[in-house]
Design a protein around this motif. Structure first.
Motif, PDB file in Angstrom:
ATOM      1  N   PHE A  20      35.627 -19.934   2.110  1.00  0.00           N
ATOM      2  CA  PHE A  20      35.697 -20.455   0.737  1.00  0.00           C
ATOM      3  C   PHE A  20      35.873 -19.321  -0.265  1.00  0.00           C
ATOM      4  CE2 PHE A  20      33.505 -21.897  -3.182  1.00  0.00           C
ATOM      5  CZ  PHE A  20      34.213 -23.056  -3.446  1.00  0.00           C
ATOM      6  N   GLU A  21      35.139 -18.244  -0.053  1.00  0.00           N
ATOM      7  CA  GLU A  21      35.195 -17.106  -0.973  1.00  0.00           C
ATOM      8  C   GLU A  21      36.321 -16.135  -0.624  1.00  0.00           C
ATOM      9  OE1 GLU A  21      31.138 -15.745  -0.794  1.00  0.00           O
ATOM     10  OE2 GLU A  21      30.507 -17.228  -2.297  1.00  0.00           O
ATOM     11  N   GLY A  22      36.999 -16.389   0.506  1.00  0.00           N
ATOM     12  CA  GLY A  22      38.124 -15.562   0.930  1.00  0.00           C
ATOM     13  C   GLY A  22      39.408 -16.352   0.853  1.00  0.00           C
ATOM     14  N   SER A  23      39.996 -16.593   2.021  1.00  0.00           N
ATOM     15  CA  SER A  23      41.234 -17.372   2.059  1.00  0.00           C
ATOM     16  C   SER A  23      41.247 -18.259   3.299  1.00  0.00           C
ATOM     17  CB  SER A  23      42.454 -16.446   2.060  1.00  0.00           C
ATOM     18  OG  SER A  23      42.463 -15.662   3.229  1.00  0.00           O
ATOM     19  N   PHE A  24      42.067 -19.292   3.233  1.00  0.00           N
ATOM     20  CA  PHE A  24      42.193 -20.243   4.339  1.00  0.00           C
ATOM     21  C   PHE A  24      43.512 -20.984   4.192  1.00  0.00           C
ATOM     22  CE2 PHE A  24      39.696 -22.012   0.889  1.00  0.00           C
ATOM     23  CZ  PHE A  24      40.354 -23.195   0.600  1.00  0.00           C
ATOM     24  N   GLU A  25      43.952 -21.568   5.280  1.00  0.00           N
ATOM     25  CA  GLU A  25      45.169 -22.386   5.271  1.00  0.00           C
ATOM     26  C   GLU A  25      44.782 -23.856   5.209  1.00  0.00           C
ATOM     27  OE1 GLU A  25      47.892 -21.536   8.476  1.00  0.00           O
ATOM     28  OE2 GLU A  25      47.312 -19.419   8.439  1.00  0.00           O
ATOM     29  N   VAL A  26      45.622 -24.653   4.587  1.00  0.00           N
ATOM     30  CA  VAL A  26      45.407 -26.095   4.482  1.00  0.00           C
ATOM     31  C   VAL A  26      46.562 -26.815   5.154  1.00  0.00           C
ATOM     32  CG1 VAL A  26      45.070 -28.048   2.920  1.00  0.00           C
ATOM     33  CG2 VAL A  26      44.266 -25.765   2.252  1.00  0.00           C
ATOM     34  N   PRO A  34      43.073 -33.586   4.083  1.00  0.00           N
ATOM     35  CA  PRO A  34      43.236 -32.159   4.367  1.00  0.00           C
ATOM     36  C   PRO A  34      42.340 -31.680   5.504  1.00  0.00           C
ATOM     37  CG  PRO A  34      41.855 -32.435   2.438  1.00  0.00           C
ATOM     38  CD  PRO A  34      42.307 -33.807   2.854  1.00  0.00           C
ATOM     39  N   VAL A  35      42.813 -30.673   6.212  1.00  0.00           N
ATOM     40  CA  VAL A  35      42.022 -29.946   7.198  1.00  0.00           C
ATOM     41  C   VAL A  35      42.383 -28.475   7.008  1.00  0.00           C
ATOM     42  CG1 VAL A  35      43.698 -30.213   9.095  1.00  0.00           C
ATOM     43  CG2 VAL A  35      41.288 -29.774   9.606  1.00  0.00           C
ATOM     44  N   THR A  85      35.953 -31.652   2.524  1.00  0.00           N
ATOM     45  CA  THR A  85      37.054 -30.690   2.612  1.00  0.00           C
ATOM     46  C   THR A  85      37.898 -30.692   1.345  1.00  0.00           C
ATOM     47  OG1 THR A  85      37.128 -30.866   5.019  1.00  0.00           O
ATOM     48  CG2 THR A  85      39.080 -29.982   3.954  1.00  0.00           C
ATOM     49  N   SER A  86      38.089 -31.843   0.718  1.00  0.00           N
ATOM     50  CA  SER A  86      38.892 -31.877  -0.509  1.00  0.00           C
ATOM     51  C   SER A  86      38.226 -31.060  -1.619  1.00  0.00           C
ATOM     52  CB  SER A  86      39.146 -33.314  -0.965  1.00  0.00           C
ATOM     53  OG  SER A  86      37.922 -33.977  -1.212  1.00  0.00           O
ATOM     54  N   TYR A  87      36.900 -31.068  -1.678  1.00  0.00           N
ATOM     55  CA  TYR A  87      36.184 -30.224  -2.655  1.00  0.00           C
ATOM     56  C   TYR A  87      36.351 -28.749  -2.291  1.00  0.00           C
ATOM     57  CZ  TYR A  87      34.044 -34.625  -3.937  1.00  0.00           C
ATOM     58  OH  TYR A  87      33.852 -35.918  -4.328  1.00  0.00           O
TER      59      TYR A  87
END
Length: 192
Positions: A20-26, A34-35, A85-87
């Motif tokens: 959350f505080e870094g990065s991620f793919e959606v 979303p996942v 996950t949407s939040y």
């Protein structure tokens, strides 16, 4: 309370928080919801930890295929690696890790951790429920004074309290902690 389970879910929450505080793919699931790579990483961590500690138990997770043995299993772990996950994707704090153990169809214990909000709810059948280690109780109020949290709409005729948090799990927690006596939550076909 099972200290191991609390620590494991707290660790899973920290994994989610790091994403959350870094990065991620959606990506999108077939139902359009979303996942993220965070969901899948937390799911993998929880599945590995639970399988290692309880190798004979079945697992049911929102992010992996259902195990056909589950319907006849005595012990089933139910996992939502990132509830909300949407939040999470929107950069809002109302996301958490939810884990519960059902034995013979009854929930025996559960731990829910919302790491950005620092809320940990744990419960064990016969021992009660705790938020951040403090025992909580449902309200004993009933009748005309009872408040039901809901969004504006068809339930407004009830004695209502405003729905403060949009995440369904957090709204249910308001009932568990006695803040309100009930809640009407909104679901979609993908959450049923």
């Amino acid at each position: 309370m099972d200290r191991w389970l609390i620590d494991t879910v707290r660790h899973a929450g920290q994994i989610a928080l790091d994403f959350f505080e870094g990065s991620f793919e959606v990506k999108r699931k077939p139902d359009g919801s979303p996942v993220t790579t965070a969901d899948l990483t937390v799911d993998r961590f929880l599945r590995e930890q639970l399988a290692q500690r309880y190798p004979g138990d079945c697992l049911l997770s929102e992010e992996t295929e259902d195990d056909p043995r589950r319907s006849s299993a005595r012990r089933v772990w139910i996992i939502d690696p990132i509830d909300g996950t949407s939040y999470f994707v929107a950069g809002r704090p109302e996301f958490g890790v939810l884990v519960a153990l059902a034995v013979d169809g009854w929930v025996e214990e559960s731990v829910s951790f919302f790491p950005k909000m620092d809320i940990l709810l744990s419960s064990k059948r016969g021992e009660g429920a705790f938020v951040n280690g403090r025992r909580v109780h449902v309200s004993r109020l009933n009748g005309a004074g009872a408040k039901v949290a809901c969004k504006p709409g068809p339930f407004q005729s009830l004695n209502t309290a405003p729905q403060v948090i949009k995440n369904n799990a957090l709204e249910v927690f308001r009932v568990v902690t006695g803040e309100v006596e009930g809640c009407v939550i909104q679901t979609s076909p993908s959450t049923c």
